[in-house]
Design an enzyme around this catalytic site. Structure first.
Site, PDB file in Angstrom:
ATOM      1  CE  LYS A 196      42.049  63.237  51.135  1.00 21.78           C
ATOM      2  NZ  LYS A 196      42.947  62.647  50.163  1.00 21.78           N
TER       3      LYS A 196
ATOM      4  NE  ARG B 107      45.255  54.918  40.069  1.00 15.49           N
ATOM      5  CZ  ARG B 107      44.702  55.785  40.869  1.00 15.49           C
ATOM      6  NH1 ARG B 107      43.482  55.591  41.301  1.00 15.49           N
ATOM      7  NH2 ARG B 107      45.326  56.878  41.241  1.00 15.49           N
TER       8      ARG B 107
ATOM      9  CB  SER C  54      39.254  55.594  47.114  1.00 16.46           C
ATOM     10  OG  SER C  54      40.001  54.421  47.326  1.00 16.46           O
TER      11      SER C  54
ATOM     12  CG  HIS D 162      43.346  49.961  47.114  1.00 18.22           C
ATOM     13  ND1 HIS D 162      42.206  50.645  47.469  1.00 18.22           N
ATOM     14  CD2 HIS D 162      44.254  50.909  46.761  1.00 18.22           C
ATOM     15  CE1 HIS D 162      42.415  51.933  47.353  1.00 18.22           C
ATOM     16  NE2 HIS D 162      43.655  52.139  46.911  1.00 18.22           N
TER      17      HIS D 162
END
Ligand code: PNS
Length: 166
Positions: A42, A91, A128, A18
């Site tokens: 969440k 990614r 993460s 990030h």
């Protein structure tokens, strides 16, 4: 004319991947807003306040980066905060399908363009979620997060174990 970009995400927690994207976007745009999603459905490992604090610490060296939070639709955040474009890091090809869908939907809903930046290959395997899994079991985090984020992870999981030797 000031051109502003938003980098949205969960940032639970912020990774070196990030931070690489944030730094590269900061060098291309006048103003960058890192926007942390508050997702009522969440619960993250870190509270939104903790994520904001870590992001503010880690981006303090960039004078044109702001850190903020948002709820609801990203296009509404863009309109309310004078943001011109959304920037996302990609990614791998596996990221692309969902990101393309969101980009097209955001273009349709808010006429906001999304630009994709390829992740530095050094960080392309980082997420993460994986980092939390490693931290949970006391595994090594060198090269994945900053020392401050590592300390925060170790403290969440109740470990002071320097499993990676630093
Ligand atoms: O880091 P993440 O969890 O992959 O980030 C996902 C995020 C926050 C970028 C995405 O879920 C989002 O933009 N949510 C806001 C809600 C929204 O605008 N949904 C419609 C997208 S088309």
């Amino acid at each position: 004319m000031t051109v502003s970009a938003v980098i949205p995400g969960s940032f639970d927690p912020v990774t070196l991947g990030h931070l690489d994207i944030i730094g590269r976007v900061a060098s291309q745009f006048d103003r960058v807003v890192v926007a942390v999603l508050e997702n009522p459905r969440k619960d993250g490992l870190f509270t939104v306040e903790e994520r904001l604090e870590l992001l503010r610490t880690e981006t303090a060296s960039h004078g044109n980066v702001e850190v903020d939070r948002f709820q609801g639709l990203l296009v509404d955040f863009c309109a309310a905060h004078d943001v011109d474009v959304i920037v996302k890091g990609l990614r791998a090809v596996s990221d692309f399908e969902y990101e393309l869908q969101m980009a097209q939907m955001n273009q349709r809903m808010g006429e906001v363009e999304t630009l994709f930046l390829s992740t530095n290959p050094e960080h392309s395997y980082l997420s993460s979620s994986l980092i939390k899994e490693i931290a949970r079991w006391g595994g090594p985090l060198t090269g994945t997060v900053t020392p401050a984020v590592e300390a925060a992870l170790r403290s969440k999981y109740g470990s002071t174990d320097e499993a990676d030797g630093g």
